[in-house]
Design a protein around this motif. Structure first.
Motif, PDB file in Angstrom:
ATOM      1  N   MET A  15      20.901  20.116 -87.465  1.00  0.00           N
ATOM      2  CA  MET A  15      19.594  19.690 -86.957  1.00  0.00           C
ATOM      3  C   MET A  15      18.519  20.699 -87.332  1.00  0.00           C
ATOM      4  O   MET A  15      17.398  20.340 -87.694  1.00  0.00           O
ATOM      5  CB  MET A  15      19.653  19.523 -85.429  1.00  0.00           C
ATOM      6  CG  MET A  15      20.378  18.283 -84.979  1.00  0.00           C
ATOM      7  SD  MET A  15      19.581  16.773 -85.540  1.00  0.00           S
ATOM      8  CE  MET A  15      18.097  16.801 -84.561  1.00  0.00           C
ATOM      9  N   THR A 101      21.811  19.814 -76.400  1.00  0.00           N
ATOM     10  CA  THR A 101      22.264  19.082 -75.216  1.00  0.00           C
ATOM     11  C   THR A 101      23.250  19.939 -74.425  1.00  0.00           C
ATOM     12  O   THR A 101      23.654  21.012 -74.867  1.00  0.00           O
ATOM     13  CB  THR A 101      22.912  17.746 -75.636  1.00  0.00           C
ATOM     14  OG1 THR A 101      23.907  18.018 -76.630  1.00  0.00           O
ATOM     15  CG2 THR A 101      21.886  16.805 -76.206  1.00  0.00           C
ATOM     16  N   PHE A 128      15.737  12.763 -79.436  1.00  0.00           N
ATOM     17  CA  PHE A 128      14.376  12.707 -79.967  1.00  0.00           C
ATOM     18  C   PHE A 128      14.128  11.460 -80.816  1.00  0.00           C
ATOM     19  O   PHE A 128      13.078  11.331 -81.425  1.00  0.00           O
ATOM     20  CB  PHE A 128      14.080  13.964 -80.802  1.00  0.00           C
ATOM     21  CG  PHE A 128      13.642  15.136 -79.969  1.00  0.00           C
ATOM     22  CD1 PHE A 128      12.384  15.165 -79.390  1.00  0.00           C
ATOM     23  CD2 PHE A 128      14.485  16.211 -79.752  1.00  0.00           C
ATOM     24  CE1 PHE A 128      11.978  16.244 -78.619  1.00  0.00           C
ATOM     25  CE2 PHE A 128      14.087  17.294 -78.985  1.00  0.00           C
ATOM     26  CZ  PHE A 128      12.818  17.313 -78.419  1.00  0.00           C
TER      27      PHE A 128
HETATM   28  P1  NAP Z   1      25.233  22.792 -85.460  1.00  0.00           P
HETATM   29  O1  NAP Z   1      25.188  22.274 -86.859  1.00  0.00           O
HETATM   30  O2  NAP Z   1      26.486  23.409 -84.938  1.00  0.00           O
HETATM   31  O3  NAP Z   1      24.023  23.817 -85.320  1.00  0.00           O
HETATM   32  C1  NAP Z   1      23.876  24.741 -84.290  1.00  0.00           C
HETATM   33  C2  NAP Z   1      23.424  26.060 -84.938  1.00  0.00           C
HETATM   34  O4  NAP Z   1      22.967  26.982 -83.937  1.00  0.00           O
HETATM   35  C3  NAP Z   1      24.579  26.746 -85.679  1.00  0.00           C
HETATM   36  O5  NAP Z   1      24.141  27.151 -86.962  1.00  0.00           O
HETATM   37  C4  NAP Z   1      24.881  27.929 -84.784  1.00  0.00           C
HETATM   38  O6  NAP Z   1      25.429  29.022 -85.495  1.00  0.00           O
HETATM   39  C5  NAP Z   1      23.511  28.257 -84.258  1.00  0.00           C
HETATM   40  N1  NAP Z   1      23.512  29.182 -83.128  1.00  0.00           N
HETATM   41  C6  NAP Z   1      24.513  29.452 -82.252  1.00  0.00           C
HETATM   42  N2  NAP Z   1      24.106  30.370 -81.361  1.00  0.00           N
HETATM   43  C7  NAP Z   1      22.830  30.677 -81.661  1.00  0.00           C
HETATM   44  C8  NAP Z   1      21.868  31.566 -81.101  1.00  0.00           C
HETATM   45  N3  NAP Z   1      22.166  32.345 -80.052  1.00  0.00           N
HETATM   46  N4  NAP Z   1      20.629  31.640 -81.644  1.00  0.00           N
HETATM   47  C9  NAP Z   1      20.330  30.893 -82.715  1.00  0.00           C
HETATM   48  N5  NAP Z   1      21.202  30.044 -83.312  1.00  0.00           N
HETATM   49  C10 NAP Z   1      22.442  29.923 -82.783  1.00  0.00           C
HETATM   50  O7  NAP Z   1      24.837  21.644 -84.437  1.00  0.00           O
HETATM   51  P2  NAP Z   1      23.793  20.434 -84.639  1.00  0.00           P
HETATM   52  O8  NAP Z   1      24.499  19.196 -85.044  1.00  0.00           O
HETATM   53  O9  NAP Z   1      22.621  20.937 -85.432  1.00  0.00           O
HETATM   54  O10 NAP Z   1      23.349  20.208 -83.139  1.00  0.00           O
HETATM   55  C11 NAP Z   1      22.702  21.245 -82.384  1.00  0.00           C
HETATM   56  C12 NAP Z   1      22.435  20.738 -80.979  1.00  0.00           C
HETATM   57  O11 NAP Z   1      21.471  19.683 -81.041  1.00  0.00           O
HETATM   58  C13 NAP Z   1      23.667  20.139 -80.264  1.00  0.00           C
HETATM   59  O12 NAP Z   1      23.609  20.498 -78.903  1.00  0.00           O
HETATM   60  C14 NAP Z   1      23.463  18.648 -80.420  1.00  0.00           C
HETATM   61  O13 NAP Z   1      24.079  17.904 -79.382  1.00  0.00           O
HETATM   62  C15 NAP Z   1      21.960  18.574 -80.315  1.00  0.00           C
HETATM   63  N6  NAP Z   1      21.340  17.372 -80.881  1.00  0.00           N
HETATM   64  C16 NAP Z   1      20.253  16.909 -80.219  1.00  0.00           C
HETATM   65  C17 NAP Z   1      19.551  15.827 -80.714  1.00  0.00           C
HETATM   66  C18 NAP Z   1      18.324  15.362 -79.971  1.00  0.00           C
HETATM   67  O14 NAP Z   1      17.683  14.401 -80.418  1.00  0.00           O
HETATM   68  N7  NAP Z   1      17.963  16.007 -78.871  1.00  0.00           N
HETATM   69  C19 NAP Z   1      19.958  15.204 -81.894  1.00  0.00           C
HETATM   70  C20 NAP Z   1      21.084  15.710 -82.563  1.00  0.00           C
HETATM   71  C21 NAP Z   1      21.757  16.815 -82.060  1.00  0.00           C
HETATM   72  P3  NAP Z   1      27.052  29.181 -85.495  1.00  0.00           P
HETATM   73  O15 NAP Z   1      27.581  27.942 -86.145  1.00  0.00           O
HETATM   74  O16 NAP Z   1      27.270  30.427 -86.277  1.00  0.00           O
HETATM   75  O17 NAP Z   1      27.443  29.293 -84.034  1.00  0.00           O
END
Ligand code: NAP
Length: 266
Positions: A15, A101, A128
């Motif tokens: 994301m 989330t 979103f």
């Molecule tokens: P993802 O690919 O795992 O991305 C999360 C990123 O955050 C990873 O690169 C992770 O690094 C990093 N991270 C971990 N700890 C951190 C910190 N302390 N400071 C900064 N970065 C950090 O996951 P994603 O698919 O992008 O989803 C992320 C979140 O968004 C999830 O909770 C998902 O449910 C949510 N989401 C929300 C929506 C919405 O519309 N609200 C839509 C889609 C997804 P590491 O891998 O090294 O830990």
């Protein structure tokens, strides 16, 4: 016109990369920092396929926020880190737009309290995508006539939390929309533990996790001799970006917590 400075936490993630691409394409926004635990020191433009942007991935969020160039932090990280990130943003006087989330009702209360005390805005939206917001609204409306309902949410196989934030929010809206209690619909012989899903506020929720999926949800209402299904599919992560950009532009005029994109679109 001064551009609004945006810092992306979780910029290396799926994301986060979409957010980076969306922000750099806006004339009124400026990407001023990116933080992640992965990709430290790499140029975020190269990571996102945009070519060099001259902005390197940092790992220390409070230090990045202290540079005072960001007006808004966008957080798409993990349920385990999001609270610390929000606290760091508010402590630095930076508004927050949160898509991560997994936040609990207690977390949201704490965020509201902190945001009010610091006079900053926090916008938290479990989804979103505009279509998902409408799905939730229609579900709340349908619950007035159909109290019996189950939710099937389907996501990619690397999603950490289950059920999804969208499913929980939908169940809350359904509970608020019901004018009659749902039936009990027991399964006296549940042959596999969990086969009937988890229950929240009178609604069963089933979580599917598979490669190939992005984010999808079906809300199935059952009534006498009929069913009504409301379904939303996010086919691509870009579906979330109009909502994220709307929240980023809105955040500086907010004091306290706004929960849910629906509060921003009317
Ligand atoms: P993802 O690919 O795992 O991305 C999360 C990123 O955050 C990873 O690169 C992770 O690094 C990093 N991270 C971990 N700890 C951190 C910190 N302390 N400071 C900064 N970065 C950090 O996951 P994603 O698919 O992008 O989803 C992320 C979140 O968004 C999830 O909770 C998902 O449910 C949510 N989401 C929300 C929506 C919405 O519309 N609200 C839509 C889609 C997804 P590491 O891998 O090294 O830990």
């Amino acid at each position: 016109m001064d551009k609004l400075g945006v810092l992306v936490a979780g910029a290396y993630g799926r994301m986060g990369r979409e957010v980076v691409k969306a922000v750099v394409a806006q004339a009124d926004l400026q990407l001023v920092g990116v933080v992640d635990q992965a990709g430290a020191g790499e140029d975020i433009g190269e990571i996102c396929g945009l070519g060099e942007l001259g902005i390197k991935v940092e790992t220390d969020l409070p230090a990045a926020l202290k540079k005072k160039t960001a007006a808004v932090m966008v957080d798409f990280t993990t349920p385990l880190t999001v609270m610390d990130n929000i606290k760091a943003a508010l402590a630095a006087g930076v508004h927050a737009v949160v898509g991560t989330t997994g936040l609990t009702a207690e977390n949201l209360e704490e965020i509201e309290d902190l945001a009010v005390r610091t006079g900053k805005g926090v916008i938290v939206a479990p989804n979103f995508a505009l279509g998902a917001v409408l799905m939730m609204r229609f579900a709340q409306e349908a619950a007035k006539y159909f109290p019996d309902v189950e939710i099937i949410e389907l996501h990619h196989d690397r999603k950490i939390d289950a059920p999804s934030g969208t499913a929980l929010k939908t169940a809350e809206l359904i509970a608020a929309g019901r004018t009659a209690e749902p039936g009990s619909r027991p399964a006296p012989l549940e042959k596999i533990n969990g086969a009937r899903g988890g229950e929240y506020l009178g609604t069963k929720i089933h979580s599917v996790r598979l490669p190939g999926l992005i984010a999808h949800q079906e809300v199935i209402f059952g009534g006498q001799g009929q069913t009504l299904t409301i379904r939303h599919d996010s086919l691509d992560r870009s579906s979330f970006m109009p909502g994220v950009l709307l929240a980023v532009r809105k955040a500086p005029s907010v004091k306290g917590l706004i929960y849910g994109l629906d509060a921003l679109i009317d």
